[in-house]
Motif scaffolding. Structure first.
Motif, PDB file in Angstrom:
ATOM      1  N   ARG A  48     -31.846 -52.813  27.461  1.00 55.38           N
ATOM      2  CA  ARG A  48     -32.036 -53.938  26.543  1.00 55.38           C
ATOM      3  C   ARG A  48     -32.073 -55.263  27.305  1.00 55.38           C
ATOM      4  NH1 ARG A  48     -31.288 -52.693  21.089  1.00 55.38           N
ATOM      5  NH2 ARG A  48     -30.415 -50.633  20.663  1.00 55.38           N
ATOM      6  N   LEU A  49     -31.321 -55.343  28.396  1.00 53.78           N
ATOM      7  CA  LEU A  49     -31.389 -56.527  29.245  1.00 53.78           C
ATOM      8  C   LEU A  49     -32.723 -56.587  29.965  1.00 53.78           C
ATOM      9  CD1 LEU A  49     -27.897 -56.782  31.024  1.00 53.78           C
ATOM     10  CD2 LEU A  49     -28.824 -58.299  29.260  1.00 53.78           C
ATOM     11  N   GLU A  50     -33.153 -55.453  30.509  1.00 51.44           N
ATOM     12  CA  GLU A  50     -34.406 -55.413  31.268  1.00 51.44           C
ATOM     13  C   GLU A  50     -35.608 -55.819  30.429  1.00 51.44           C
ATOM     14  OE1 GLU A  50     -34.389 -52.140  34.695  1.00 51.44           O
ATOM     15  OE2 GLU A  50     -34.064 -51.287  32.701  1.00 51.44           O
ATOM     16  N   LEU A  51     -35.563 -55.512  29.142  1.00 56.37           N
ATOM     17  CA  LEU A  51     -36.685 -55.823  28.254  1.00 56.37           C
ATOM     18  C   LEU A  51     -36.496 -57.142  27.510  1.00 56.37           C
ATOM     19  CD1 LEU A  51     -37.455 -52.271  26.832  1.00 56.37           C
ATOM     20  CD2 LEU A  51     -38.750 -53.557  28.556  1.00 56.37           C
ATOM     21  N   GLY A  52     -35.401 -57.844  27.806  1.00 55.01           N
ATOM     22  CA  GLY A  52     -35.169 -59.135  27.174  1.00 55.01           C
ATOM     23  C   GLY A  52     -34.751 -59.044  25.721  1.00 55.01           C
ATOM     24  N   GLU A  53     -34.332 -57.861  25.274  1.00 57.54           N
ATOM     25  CA  GLU A  53     -33.911 -57.697  23.878  1.00 57.54           C
ATOM     26  C   GLU A  53     -32.519 -58.301  23.650  1.00 57.54           C
ATOM     27  OE1 GLU A  53     -36.293 -53.443  23.380  1.00 57.54           O
ATOM     28  OE2 GLU A  53     -34.109 -53.504  23.195  1.00 57.54           O
ATOM     29  N   TRP A  54     -31.679 -58.274  24.694  1.00 57.88           N
ATOM     30  CA  TRP A  54     -30.337 -58.831  24.614  1.00 57.88           C
ATOM     31  C   TRP A  54     -30.172 -59.914  25.663  1.00 57.88           C
ATOM     32  CZ3 TRP A  54     -26.315 -54.207  24.332  1.00 57.88           C
ATOM     33  CH2 TRP A  54     -26.416 -53.592  23.066  1.00 57.88           C
ATOM     34  N   SER A  55     -29.400 -60.926  25.332  1.00 57.23           N
ATOM     35  CA  SER A  55     -28.930 -61.891  26.320  1.00 57.23           C
ATOM     36  C   SER A  55     -27.778 -61.262  27.089  1.00 57.23           C
ATOM     37  CB  SER A  55     -28.451 -63.167  25.635  1.00 57.23           C
ATOM     38  OG  SER A  55     -27.294 -62.878  24.836  1.00 57.23           O
ATOM     39  N   LEU A  56     -27.374 -61.887  28.184  1.00 62.60           N
ATOM     40  CA  LEU A  56     -26.235 -61.354  28.927  1.00 62.60           C
ATOM     41  C   LEU A  56     -24.936 -61.462  28.121  1.00 62.60           C
ATOM     42  CD1 LEU A  56     -25.555 -59.917  31.557  1.00 62.60           C
ATOM     43  CD2 LEU A  56     -25.049 -62.156  32.579  1.00 62.60           C
ATOM     44  N   PRO A  57     -24.683 -62.564  27.378  1.00 64.10           N
ATOM     45  CA  PRO A  57     -23.480 -62.578  26.521  1.00 64.10           C
ATOM     46  C   PRO A  57     -23.474 -61.446  25.493  1.00 64.10           C
ATOM     47  CG  PRO A  57     -24.283 -64.803  26.812  1.00 64.10           C
ATOM     48  CD  PRO A  57     -25.326 -63.898  27.422  1.00 64.10           C
ATOM     49  N   ARG A  58     -24.645 -61.146  24.929  1.00 61.17           N
ATOM     50  CA  ARG A  58     -24.719 -60.037  23.958  1.00 61.17           C
ATOM     51  C   ARG A  58     -24.406 -58.715  24.643  1.00 61.17           C
ATOM     52  NH1 ARG A  58     -24.124 -56.433  21.399  1.00 61.17           N
ATOM     53  NH2 ARG A  58     -25.262 -55.537  19.631  1.00 61.17           N
ATOM     54  N   PHE A  59     -24.908 -58.541  25.854  1.00 58.67           N
ATOM     55  CA  PHE A  59     -24.619 -57.308  26.583  1.00 58.67           C
ATOM     56  C   PHE A  59     -23.127 -57.214  26.881  1.00 58.67           C
ATOM     57  CE2 PHE A  59     -24.056 -54.874  30.513  1.00 58.67           C
ATOM     58  CZ  PHE A  59     -24.683 -53.687  30.170  1.00 58.67           C
ATOM     59  N   TRP A  60     -22.500 -58.318  27.281  1.00 61.09           N
ATOM     60  CA  TRP A  60     -21.077 -58.284  27.597  1.00 61.09           C
ATOM     61  C   TRP A  60     -20.241 -57.956  26.365  1.00 61.09           C
ATOM     62  CZ3 TRP A  60     -17.609 -56.849  30.535  1.00 61.09           C
ATOM     63  CH2 TRP A  60     -16.295 -57.294  30.458  1.00 61.09           C
ATOM     64  N   ALA A  61     -20.645 -58.471  25.198  1.00 56.93           N
ATOM     65  CA  ALA A  61     -19.914 -58.138  23.972  1.00 56.93           C
ATOM     66  C   ALA A  61     -19.922 -56.631  23.752  1.00 56.93           C
ATOM     67  CB  ALA A  61     -20.543 -58.864  22.775  1.00 56.93           C
ATOM     68  N   TYR A  62     -21.100 -56.013  23.951  1.00 55.79           N
ATOM     69  CA  TYR A  62     -21.189 -54.550  23.828  1.00 55.79           C
ATOM     70  C   TYR A  62     -20.374 -53.862  24.925  1.00 55.79           C
ATOM     71  CZ  TYR A  62     -22.894 -50.234  25.790  1.00 55.79           C
ATOM     72  OH  TYR A  62     -22.929 -49.007  26.398  1.00 55.79           O
ATOM     73  N   PHE A  63     -20.575 -54.278  26.170  1.00 59.22           N
ATOM     74  CA  PHE A  63     -20.003 -53.606  27.340  1.00 59.22           C
ATOM     75  C   PHE A  63     -18.470 -53.652  27.287  1.00 59.22           C
ATOM     76  CE2 PHE A  63     -20.244 -53.539  32.286  1.00 59.22           C
ATOM     77  CZ  PHE A  63     -20.232 -52.152  32.307  1.00 59.22           C
ATOM     78  N   ALA A  64     -17.916 -54.825  26.968  1.00 58.15           N
ATOM     79  CA  ALA A  64     -16.461 -54.962  26.895  1.00 58.15           C
ATOM     80  C   ALA A  64     -15.886 -54.065  25.803  1.00 58.15           C
ATOM     81  CB  ALA A  64     -16.092 -56.419  26.637  1.00 58.15           C
ATOM     82  N   ARG A  65     -16.585 -54.023  24.673  1.00 59.40           N
ATOM     83  CA  ARG A  65     -16.113 -53.170  23.570  1.00 59.40           C
ATOM     84  C   ARG A  65     -16.175 -51.697  23.959  1.00 59.40           C
ATOM     85  NH1 ARG A  65     -19.165 -55.221  20.224  1.00 59.40           N
ATOM     86  NH2 ARG A  65     -20.862 -53.696  20.191  1.00 59.40           N
ATOM     87  N   ALA A  66     -17.271 -51.293  24.623  1.00 57.03           N
ATOM     88  CA  ALA A  66     -17.419 -49.894  25.034  1.00 57.03           C
ATOM     89  C   ALA A  66     -16.362 -49.482  26.045  1.00 57.03           C
ATOM     90  CB  ALA A  66     -18.815 -49.677  25.613  1.00 57.03           C
ATOM     91  N   LEU A  67     -15.952 -50.441  26.882  1.00 53.74           N
ATOM     92  CA  LEU A  67     -14.954 -50.138  27.918  1.00 53.74           C
ATOM     93  C   LEU A  67     -13.522 -50.344  27.417  1.00 53.74           C
ATOM     94  CD1 LEU A  67     -16.640 -51.808  31.031  1.00 53.74           C
ATOM     95  CD2 LEU A  67     -16.651 -49.388  30.399  1.00 53.74           C
ATOM     96  N   GLY A  68     -13.367 -51.010  26.274  1.00 55.10           N
ATOM     97  CA  GLY A  68     -12.034 -51.285  25.748  1.00 55.10           C
ATOM     98  C   GLY A  68     -11.290 -52.324  26.558  1.00 55.10           C
ATOM     99  N   VAL A  69     -12.032 -53.355  27.040  1.00 54.98           N
ATOM    100  CA  VAL A  69     -11.405 -54.403  27.847  1.00 54.98           C
ATOM    101  C   VAL A  69     -11.653 -55.757  27.190  1.00 54.98           C
ATOM    102  CG1 VAL A  69     -11.691 -53.074  29.961  1.00 54.98           C
ATOM    103  CG2 VAL A  69     -13.438 -54.767  29.322  1.00 54.98           C
ATOM    104  N   GLU A  70     -10.867 -56.739  27.616  1.00 56.93           N
ATOM    105  CA  GLU A  70     -11.045 -58.106  27.147  1.00 56.93           C
ATOM    106  C   GLU A  70     -11.119 -59.041  28.337  1.00 56.93           C
ATOM    107  OE1 GLU A  70      -8.136 -59.343  24.359  1.00 56.93           O
ATOM    108  OE2 GLU A  70      -8.516 -57.715  22.931  1.00 56.93           O
ATOM    109  N   ALA A  71     -12.126 -59.909  28.327  1.00 53.45           N
ATOM    110  CA  ALA A  71     -12.280 -60.928  29.358  1.00 53.45           C
ATOM    111  C   ALA A  71     -13.341 -61.901  28.866  1.00 53.45           C
ATOM    112  CB  ALA A  71     -12.708 -60.319  30.695  1.00 53.45           C
ATOM    113  N   PRO A  72     -13.236 -63.168  29.237  1.00 53.13           N
ATOM    114  CA  PRO A  72     -14.253 -64.134  28.825  1.00 53.13           C
ATOM    115  C   PRO A  72     -15.622 -63.785  29.415  1.00 53.13           C
ATOM    116  CG  PRO A  72     -12.309 -65.232  29.730  1.00 53.13           C
ATOM    117  CD  PRO A  72     -12.163 -63.778  30.047  1.00 53.13           C
ATOM    118  N   TYR A  73     -16.656 -64.156  28.665  1.00 45.40           N
ATOM    119  CA  TYR A  73     -18.014 -63.915  29.158  1.00 45.40           C
ATOM    120  C   TYR A  73     -18.225 -64.535  30.537  1.00 45.40           C
ATOM    121  CZ  TYR A  73     -22.834 -64.876  30.191  1.00 45.40           C
ATOM    122  OH  TYR A  73     -24.024 -64.990  30.862  1.00 45.40           O
TER     123      TYR A  73
END
Length: 206
Positions: A48-73
């Motif tokens: 989704r990043l490679e195709l420009g469908e998501w911004s990096l903040p949007r990807f981090w929101a997904y990624f952090a949730r999938a990993l079960g971690v918390e950290a500022p973008y």
């Protein structure tokens, strides 16, 4: 045949190793997680990043949730940028390519990284640039190659395509481009010399 243009990949050519692999390793280290778990979550949605469908903040929101971690973008953006590992000798070679050779960049890339590269030293040597995240299409899709060639103003048979992935090399060859599967700088220098491109001694040294 002596190429009139060279079309480069970025990751694995102008960087040492793979950018994605370093992001995974750095994220696993930062949050003390198994690398396999991080890789599974990362590669599940990075397209989704490679195709420009998501911004990096949007990807981090997904990624952090999938990993079960918390950290500022901002922490993740810093980690993301720190995962770039330039190959200095290739930037030196880029600057040494004769001015009459048209140089293009065809990269499956990401938001933030594409901006970072544009602002970097040596980027102005690229006469034509194609970032997948800005175009909505990525290699090995023929449309990506066709757009890059159009911007270079050259037919495929006059362009040498340089990439580290066999699938992209095969796609380029099918479209009629000359190809070089990149592994190390010096074999690439010898390939340029074999094809009749002369480089300054400083760029061609072992």
């Amino acid at each position: 045949m002596k190429p009139r243009g060279i079309l480069f990949d970025w990751g694995g050519v102008f960087t040492v190793g793979t950018f994605d692999g370093r992001v995974v390793a750095n994220t696993a280290r930062r949050f003390d997680l198994p690398r396999e778990r991080v890789a599974d979550a990362y590669f599940a949605e990075v397209r989704r990043l490679e195709l420009g469908e998501w911004s990096l903040p949007r990807f981090w929101a997904y990624f952090a949730r999938a990993l079960g971690v918390e950290a500022p973008y901002d922490d993740f953006e810093a980690l993301f940028l720190a995962s770039v590992a330039p190959r200095p000798e290739m930037y030196e070679l880029l600057a040494a390519i004769p001015a009459e050779v048209t140089v293009g960049l065809l990269s499956n890339n990401y938001p933030v990284i594409s901006d970072y590269l544009r602002a970097g030293e040596g980027f102005d040597r690229f006469d034509a640039v194609f970032f997948s995240n800005e175009e909505g299409v990525k290699k090995p899709d023929a449309r990506a190659f066709e757009l890059a060639l159009e911007r270079m103003g050259l037919p495929p048979g006059e362009v040498l395509f340089v990439d580290d992935h066999e699938g992209n090399i095969a796609a380029a060859a099918e479209l009629g481009l000359m190809t070089h599967r990149f592994e190390e700088t010096q074999p690439f220098v010898r390939e340029l010399q074999r094809r009749g491109l002369t480089l300054p001694a400083s760029a061609a040294r072992p």
